[in-house]
Motif scaffolding. Structure first.
Motif, short mmCIF file in Angstrom:
data_model
loop_
_atom_site.label_atom_id
_atom_site.label_comp_id
_atom_site.label_asym_id
_atom_site.label_seq_id
_atom_site.Cartn_x
_atom_site.Cartn_y
_atom_site.Cartn_z
N MET A 1 1.97 27.16 6.27
CA MET A 1 2.52 25.79 6.09
C MET A 1 2.54 25.45 4.60
SD MET A 1 0.97 22.25 7.47
CE MET A 1 1.91 21.14 8.47
N SER A 2 3.65 24.90 4.16
CA SER A 2 3.75 24.59 2.74
C SER A 2 2.86 23.39 2.40
CB SER A 2 5.19 24.28 2.36
OG SER A 2 5.58 23.05 2.90
N ARG A 3 2.38 23.39 1.19
CA ARG A 3 1.46 22.34 0.75
C ARG A 3 2.22 21.22 0.04
NH1 ARG A 3 -4.33 23.77 1.47
NH2 ARG A 3 -4.08 25.66 2.68
N LEU A 4 1.63 20.05 0.09
CA LEU A 4 2.15 18.91 -0.67
C LEU A 4 1.33 18.78 -1.95
CD1 LEU A 4 2.35 16.57 2.43
CD2 LEU A 4 4.33 17.46 1.19
N ARG A 5 2.02 18.52 -3.04
CA ARG A 5 1.29 18.31 -4.30
C ARG A 5 1.06 16.82 -4.49
NH1 ARG A 5 4.61 20.85 -8.91
NH2 ARG A 5 6.23 19.98 -7.57
N ILE A 6 -0.20 16.45 -4.46
CA ILE A 6 -0.56 15.02 -4.42
C ILE A 6 -1.38 14.63 -5.65
CG2 ILE A 6 -1.76 13.25 -3.08
CD1 ILE A 6 0.70 14.41 -1.63
N ALA A 7 -0.88 13.66 -6.40
CA ALA A 7 -1.60 13.18 -7.58
C ALA A 7 -2.74 12.24 -7.17
CB ALA A 7 -0.64 12.48 -8.54
N GLU A 8 -2.46 11.37 -6.20
CA GLU A 8 -3.51 10.46 -5.73
C GLU A 8 -3.09 9.80 -4.43
OE1 GLU A 8 -4.12 7.22 -8.55
OE2 GLU A 8 -2.01 7.17 -9.09
N ILE A 9 -4.09 9.49 -3.63
CA ILE A 9 -3.87 8.68 -2.42
C ILE A 9 -4.83 7.53 -2.53
CG2 ILE A 9 -3.90 8.61 0.11
CD1 ILE A 9 -3.48 11.61 0.14
N PHE A 10 -4.32 6.31 -2.48
CA PHE A 10 -5.22 5.17 -2.65
C PHE A 10 -4.75 3.97 -1.84
CE2 PHE A 10 -2.64 2.53 -5.48
CZ PHE A 10 -1.77 3.46 -6.03
N GLY A 11 -5.65 3.04 -1.67
CA GLY A 11 -5.37 1.84 -0.92
C GLY A 11 -6.42 1.69 0.17
N PRO A 12 -6.21 0.80 1.13
CA PRO A 12 -5.06 -0.11 1.16
C PRO A 12 -5.18 -1.21 0.12
CG PRO A 12 -6.58 -0.61 2.95
CD PRO A 12 -7.11 0.60 2.27
N THR A 13 -4.03 -1.56 -0.41
CA THR A 13 -3.92 -2.70 -1.30
C THR A 13 -2.53 -3.27 -1.08
OG1 THR A 13 -4.14 -3.47 -3.58
CG2 THR A 13 -3.12 -1.31 -3.27
N ILE A 14 -2.21 -4.37 -1.75
CA ILE A 14 -0.87 -4.90 -1.52
C ILE A 14 0.15 -4.17 -2.38
CG2 ILE A 14 -1.51 -7.17 -0.66
CD1 ILE A 14 -0.95 -8.30 -3.47
N GLN A 15 1.31 -3.97 -1.83
CA GLN A 15 2.45 -3.47 -2.60
C GLN A 15 2.73 -4.51 -3.68
OE1 GLN A 15 4.83 -1.83 -4.45
NE2 GLN A 15 5.14 -0.61 -2.60
N GLY A 16 2.91 -4.04 -4.90
CA GLY A 16 3.04 -4.97 -6.01
C GLY A 16 4.46 -5.31 -6.42
N GLU A 17 5.44 -4.65 -5.84
CA GLU A 17 6.80 -4.89 -6.33
C GLU A 17 7.85 -4.67 -5.25
OE1 GLU A 17 6.05 -1.74 -9.35
OE2 GLU A 17 7.90 -0.82 -8.61
N GLY A 18 9.02 -5.20 -5.52
CA GLY A 18 10.19 -4.90 -4.69
C GLY A 18 10.17 -5.50 -3.30
N ALA A 19 10.94 -4.86 -2.43
CA ALA A 19 11.23 -5.41 -1.10
C ALA A 19 9.97 -5.64 -0.27
CB ALA A 19 12.18 -4.48 -0.35
N LEU A 20 8.96 -4.84 -0.48
CA LEU A 20 7.75 -4.94 0.35
C LEU A 20 6.59 -5.61 -0.39
CD1 LEU A 20 7.86 -1.44 2.11
CD2 LEU A 20 8.67 -3.64 2.98
N ILE A 21 6.90 -6.34 -1.42
CA ILE A 21 5.85 -6.99 -2.22
C ILE A 21 4.89 -7.77 -1.30
CG2 ILE A 21 7.22 -9.06 -2.71
CD1 ILE A 21 5.98 -8.98 -5.58
N GLY A 22 3.60 -7.56 -1.53
CA GLY A 22 2.59 -8.27 -0.75
C GLY A 22 2.15 -7.55 0.52
N GLU A 23 2.84 -6.48 0.86
CA GLU A 23 2.58 -5.76 2.12
C GLU A 23 1.37 -4.82 1.97
OE1 GLU A 23 4.82 -5.83 4.83
OE2 GLU A 23 4.17 -4.08 5.96
#
Lengths: 236, 236
Positions: A1-23
């Motif tokens: 299975m191919s791997r995903l290259r992940i810099a970071e996984i964090f949260g939960p916190t609110i989305q800070g911008e755009g269409a989903l701001i506050g989510e």
């Protein structure tokens, strides 16, 4: 299975911008990007110099971490980067959807992926001239086509100066049906330099005033709320 | 023709809170309210002491002012107050819709009006205990029923303290299908007192942290962006 290259996984916190701001959102920030914007605020996920900090994770690994952070309670997962469209998130989205999670993806629109079709929200954010990059509109069209069955597709444009602003107006003319979000550029992206909230407010006011004076009422104009609140601190 | 009592009409500027945050908007703030929340931030539109400052305008007068401010270009008109549901906006909405304008209304949900049915967005914002008011849920239900054909109905709850927070959770349980927006209360509503942006940030952080710790991922959590940006200045 191919791997995903992940810099970071964090949260939960609110989305800070755009269409989903506050989510409430868990962010999966991938490593690697086909762009190198002059003002990139996520160099740790873009610059190959940071490659050694990116974890090679299976989809199951990523899913386990999302589940852990969200206490197993469904929320929105935002795939960001870098450019998440470099990688294959099809399996993660299927797995997450089965558990009631929603998926948003934030990408510049340079690479189309079949899994865009399964997204709840695709945010296409073509980069304006100040980025130093040039948008390939054919690739952008391919992204739109790939996302035809996505629940929601929006366009977000970051604006640093007058030239970006005029460019954004033209981009908006190309896609009058796409909901549009404008956001002032973050003037300081070095995490070690404290941000002056007044500078951020001033940038937003500048943009709001331009848009209103022009009677350009199609876009929503929003700040990067997380930067207003937390500065350039990572992991929030 | 009956007159509308109008405290102020201003804009266009961006909507600072809730579901339409960032949206270019002309605000029609009506005079008069059936509530008197302890922390009301719009006393100039609520307290009868300000009654002499409220203009008696015909629908045509109001429409002319909206058209002038928006340069005749369609945008969102937000009916706020005070409680705009005291008055009759049916004709204004018909007239504005014919010209391509959209209408949002922000009300506590204490009075239902037939014209709710024609709104693009109805924001029902039941007041938590810290307001000193008591919600009449039957009246709230009538508002929901009246707005059945509105394009979008959402609930917004302002939260000042732990008691409000618990109350908001119960209110959310009553209406699991209503999109929910939480917003920290504005700790200082006197326009003559300068606001400390740090206080506002701290209040939002407090609320974000509570929501995340509880794994309560249904609501969006947003600040009053206009207060962060402009303080309590009026007319922006």
């Amino acid at each position: 299975m191919s791997r995903l290259r992940i810099a970071e996984i964090f949260g939960p916190t609110i989305q800070g911008e755009g269409a989903l701001i506050g989510e409430p959102t868990v962010f999966v920030r991938t490593g690697g990007c086909d762009y190198r914007c002059t003002w990139c605020d996520s160099l740790h996920a873009v610059d190959p110099a940071f490659r050694h900090t990116w974890a090679a994770m299976t989809t199951d690994d990523v899913w386990d971490e999302i589940s852990r952070l969200s206490q197993g309670k469904p929320l929105t997962v935002s795939l960001s980067g870098g450019n998440p469209a470099i990688q294959d998130f099809s399996q993660l989205i299927v797995q997450g959807h089965a558990a009631g999670y929603r998926f948003a993806c934030e990408t510049q629109g340079s690479i189309a992926k079949p899994w865009f079709a399964d997204l709840d929200t695709l945010v296409l954010s073509p980069k304006p001239p100040s980025s130093g990059e040039t948008v390939d509109w054919d690739a952008f069209e391919s992204c739109l086509a790939a996302a035809e069955t996505a629940r929601q597709v929006v366009m977000k444009i970051v604006i640093f100066d007058d030239r970006d602003y005029v460019w954004a107006q033209k981009a908006a003319e190309r896609y009058p049906a796409l909901p549009l979000y404008l956001q002032p550029g973050n003037p300081e992206v070095d995490p070690s330099v404290p941000l002056n909230p007044q500078d951020l407010s001033d940038k937003l006011l500048w943009l709001v005033e331009k848009v209103m004076a022009d009677g350009w009422f199609a876009p929503r104009v929003l700040p990067q709320l997380h930067v207003l609140l937390w500065g350039n601190k990572r992991g929030v």
